[in-house]
Design a protein around this motif. Structure first.
Motif, mmCIF file in Angstrom:
data_model
loop_
_atom_site.group_PDB
_atom_site.id
_atom_site.type_symbol
_atom_site.label_atom_id
_atom_site.label_comp_id
_atom_site.label_asym_id
_atom_site.label_seq_id
_atom_site.Cartn_x
_atom_site.Cartn_y
_atom_site.Cartn_z
ATOM 1 N N THR A 181 0.989 -1.281 0.067
ATOM 2 C CA THR A 181 0.010 0.117 0.121
ATOM 3 C C THR A 181 0.808 1.319 -0.063
ATOM 4 O OG1 THR A 181 -0.150 0.144 2.298
ATOM 5 C CG2 THR A 181 -1.835 -1.182 1.188
ATOM 6 N N ALA A 182 2.102 1.086 0.337
ATOM 7 C CA ALA A 182 3.148 1.971 0.135
ATOM 8 C C ALA A 182 3.690 2.306 -0.972
ATOM 9 C CB ALA A 182 4.132 2.265 1.416
ATOM 10 N N SER A 183 3.474 1.696 -1.928
ATOM 11 C CA SER A 183 4.048 1.553 -3.137
ATOM 12 C C SER A 183 3.513 2.430 -4.076
ATOM 13 C CB SER A 183 4.191 0.015 -4.135
ATOM 14 O OG SER A 183 2.606 0.043 -4.381
ATOM 15 N N THR A 184 4.406 3.020 -4.932
ATOM 16 C CA THR A 184 4.002 4.356 -5.740
ATOM 17 C C THR A 184 2.757 3.701 -6.654
ATOM 18 O OG1 THR A 184 6.366 4.546 -6.359
ATOM 19 C CG2 THR A 184 5.026 5.623 -7.807
ATOM 20 N N TRP B 287 0.471 1.547 -6.198
ATOM 21 C CA TRP B 287 -0.983 1.454 -5.426
ATOM 22 C C TRP B 287 -1.321 2.852 -5.131
ATOM 23 C CZ3 TRP B 287 -3.005 -2.726 -2.647
ATOM 24 C CH2 TRP B 287 -3.951 -2.523 -1.816
ATOM 25 N N LYS B 288 -0.344 3.846 -4.864
ATOM 26 C CA LYS B 288 -0.692 5.291 -4.700
ATOM 27 C C LYS B 288 -1.418 5.793 -5.845
ATOM 28 C CE LYS B 288 2.091 6.233 -0.841
ATOM 29 N NZ LYS B 288 3.495 6.550 -0.292
ATOM 30 N N ALA B 289 -0.850 5.452 -6.925
ATOM 31 C CA ALA B 289 -1.343 5.964 -8.328
ATOM 32 C C ALA B 289 -2.549 5.525 -8.765
ATOM 33 C CB ALA B 289 -0.312 5.661 -9.364
ATOM 34 N N GLU C 244 -4.990 4.575 -6.308
ATOM 35 C CA GLU C 244 -5.588 5.411 -5.364
ATOM 36 C C GLU C 244 -6.015 6.915 -5.785
ATOM 37 O OE1 GLU C 244 -7.380 3.971 -3.214
ATOM 38 O OE2 GLU C 244 -8.190 5.691 -1.984
ATOM 39 N N ALA C 245 -4.742 7.439 -6.487
ATOM 40 C CA ALA C 245 -5.216 8.829 -6.855
ATOM 41 C C ALA C 245 -6.109 8.534 -7.925
ATOM 42 C CB ALA C 245 -3.886 9.253 -7.280
ATOM 43 N N HIS C 246 -6.071 7.635 -8.936
ATOM 44 C CA HIS C 246 -7.005 7.463 -10.089
ATOM 45 C C HIS C 246 -8.341 7.488 -9.537
ATOM 46 C CE1 HIS C 246 -8.618 5.891 -13.616
ATOM 47 N NE2 HIS C 246 -8.816 4.495 -12.850
ATOM 48 N N PHE D 270 -9.764 -1.196 -3.733
ATOM 49 C CA PHE D 270 -9.989 0.031 -4.020
ATOM 50 C C PHE D 270 -11.568 0.429 -4.002
ATOM 51 C CE2 PHE D 270 -5.777 -0.922 -5.474
ATOM 52 C CZ PHE D 270 -5.206 -0.016 -5.006
ATOM 53 N N CYS E 155 -3.492 -4.083 3.996
ATOM 54 C CA CYS E 155 -4.653 -4.071 3.316
ATOM 55 C C CYS E 155 -5.409 -5.156 3.399
ATOM 56 C CB CYS E 155 -4.319 -3.723 1.974
ATOM 57 S SG CYS E 155 -3.438 -5.192 1.210
#
Ligand code: F6P
Length: 543
Positions: free
Chosen positions: A4-7, A9-11, A13-15, A322, A365
């Protein structure tokens, strides 16, 4: 690794946060090519995931997640025979079991000589029974085969055996007994003739309580009818512990091995498949393996965007991690896949129903959703109401075969129409305006106003459809391997070990401590008050 800390995963989530929620109805209206672009096909299987709440960007971001979780590396490690089942210090090589030849894996550890030799022995054994040349103690040919096993030593062969019953040997009965409840074994024994019955004791460990008790009872029944000397002619074993089988009284030549690198829920392809091989014959069994191997090759060699198991796994991750889905419904529109949901329940939930990662740390997660399901057509008249109007997010896997092995006029067309209708209705729903228009043709305004809220279907319920050209051995082999690899991919992304099952141990240990207390109240004293009460009530009524 905390995924969940990976780039990636964050991308994702942002999407999810940046794209305003779009209804599936809208997604289809905007993109006429959607059904085509969000579908994959492989060897007579069409996988249509266009009714999932994803678009091409979502998919792209999800595949980046698979790369970031080092899926390539883990796949190579599994196929290379590394001991990736760390908590049990075992390799995970069920994929070797579908190979037609070796060596496999490359390197020092080549398992193929043993795999092929066992498969050959199984084929000879199965052919003997199928041709009426396997004789019981009294000289009569074997006519009924009873597989005694539970979990992975039952669900796989039983599921495929039922799926392929149209090609099963017409004169042989193949039965499955798993449950401790005598209500399964006792009525079956009443229908069997001990002189013509063969029991297959399927147990990797040869210690599982359910299987050993059923096997002992079957042995007692046989001995009561034919005497002790008959056991050798009427029992075979499928196990990783051959010595225990021999101690049970099974002849060495009737013991078929599997190995510690075959997980129970992945053992269909091993000697555990013997009852199935007897039913459908070694050729059809080889076709089943070939179908699975084709899926292995596809999994190994296809870019993630077009890789069926990877895409299926990623969609599951999207829905669970997600969108927040907590369950996944499996809905076969095919009577022959009746046991597929329960097979998948073990495959998915025993593999990935874990909250601790391979590194021993709590997962950051959610992992596997609750897998449940039922024959889709029956489910329509039972629980589908909740899927349509219950307000819960329940992603669904619809599975159907276009051609039927039992073509009654009109049935297959109606079945397929229902399958396709349900996924469409779940996705698109019915708006309040559509409902109003429909009702206004026949109803007064007052009656309409009262009924209207009940006639609205929110839709937007995500689903995928796996449409098989037909349910033959190759296709079902590929289907099972597809879900196996889906499980593996998800396990890698969640960072857990998909191949152990420590969670089932506690219940077994507690059952062992409670069993003696059923007969002896003194032994119950240390137990909790609820268990003591249950025992006291049972004692009263068992007497
Ligand atoms: O209880 C879980 C389990 O260990 C499964 O993983 C396995 O498929 C089943 O029990 C049966 O085990 P065995 O084949 O050793 O009897």
């Amino acid at each position: 690794m905390n995924i969940t800390a990976s780039t990636a995963w964050k991308a994702i989530e942002a999407h999810r946060l940046s794209s305003s929620p779009v209804h599936l109805r809208e997604m289809f209206a905007r993109d006429p090519g959607r059904a085509n672009s969000l579908s994959l096909s492989f060897d007579g299987i069409l996988y249509d995931f266009s009714k999932q709440r994803v678009d091409s960007t979502t998919l792209q971001l999800l595949t980046a997640l698979a790369h970031e979780a080092r899926l390539e590396e883990w796949t190579q490690r599994m196929f290379g025979g590394e001991r990736i089942n760390a908590s049990e210090d075992r390799a995970v090589l069920h994929v070797a079991l579908r190979r037609a030849n070796g060596p496999f894996p490359a390197g020092d550890l080549d398992v193929m000589p043993e795999v092929l030799a066992t498969r050959q022995r199984m084929a000879a054994f199965a052919d003997n029974i199928r041709s009426g040349n396997a004789f019981g103690f009294t000289g009569m040919p074997i006519r009924n085969v009873v597989n005694i096993g539970i979990g992975g030593s039952d669900l796989g062969p039983k599921m495929v055996g039922y799926a392929l019953r149209s090609i099963s040997h017409p004169a042989l009965g193949v039965h499955y007994v798993s449950n401790l409840d005598g209500a399964q074994l006792a009525p079956l024994l009443q229908t069997l003739d001990p002189r013509t019955t063969l029991f297959l004791v399927a147990s990797k460990t040869f210690t599982t309580q359910e299987t050993m008790l059923n096997a002992q009872t079957a042995r007692g029944w046989l001995v009561a009818n034919l005497g002790d000397a008959a056991v050798g002619n009427h029992f075979a074993a499928l196990t990783a512990k051959p010595q225990r089988a021999v101690e049970f009284g099974i002849r060495e030549e009737a013991v078929f091995p599997l190995w510690d690198w075959v997980g129970g829920r992945f053992s269909l392809w091993s000697a555990v498949g013997l009852a199935l091989m007897i039913a459908i014959g070694p050729h059809a069994f080889a076709d089943l393996l070939a179908g699975a191997q084709r899926m292995d090759e596809h999994f190994l060699s296809t870019p993630y965007e077009r890789n069926l198991p990877v895409v299926m796994a990623l969609i599951g991750i999207w829905n669970t991690n997600f969108l927040g889905a907590t369950s996944n419904a499996v809905l076969p529109y095919n009577e022959s896949l009746k046991y597929f949901p329960s097979f998948l329940q073990q495959l998915e939930m025993e593999s990935n129903g874990k909250a601790v990662g391979i590194d021993g740390q709590p997962l950051a997660c959610a992992s596997n959703p609750i897998v449940w399901g039922e024959l889709g057509n029956n489910g329509q008249h039972a629980f589908f109401q909740l899927l349509h109007q219950g307000g819960r997010l329940v992603p669904c896997d619809f599975i159907a075969a276009v051609r039927s092995d039992y073509p009654l006029p009109g049935h297959q067309e109606a079945l397929l129409a229902n399958c396709f209708a349900q996924s469409a209705a779940l996705a698109f729903g019915k708006t309040i305006d559509e409902a109003r228009n429909e009702l206004s043709r026949t109803m007064s305004p007052a009656a309409l106003a009262e009924l209207l809220p009940h006639k609205v279907f929110p839709g937007n319920q995500p689903s995928s459809t796996l449409l098989l050209s037909r349910l033959d051995p190759q296709t079902i082999g590929a289907l099972v391997a597809l879900y196996e690899h889906k499980v593996f991919v998800q396990g890698v992304i969640w960072g857990l070990n998909s191949f152990d099952q420590w969670g089932v141990e506690l219940g077994k240990a507690v059952a062992n401590s409670i069993l003696p207390a059923i007969g002896d109240p003194a032994l119950a004293e240390k137990l909790d008050t609820s268990t003591r009460q249950l025992l006291a009530f049972s004692r009263q009524h068992l007497a």
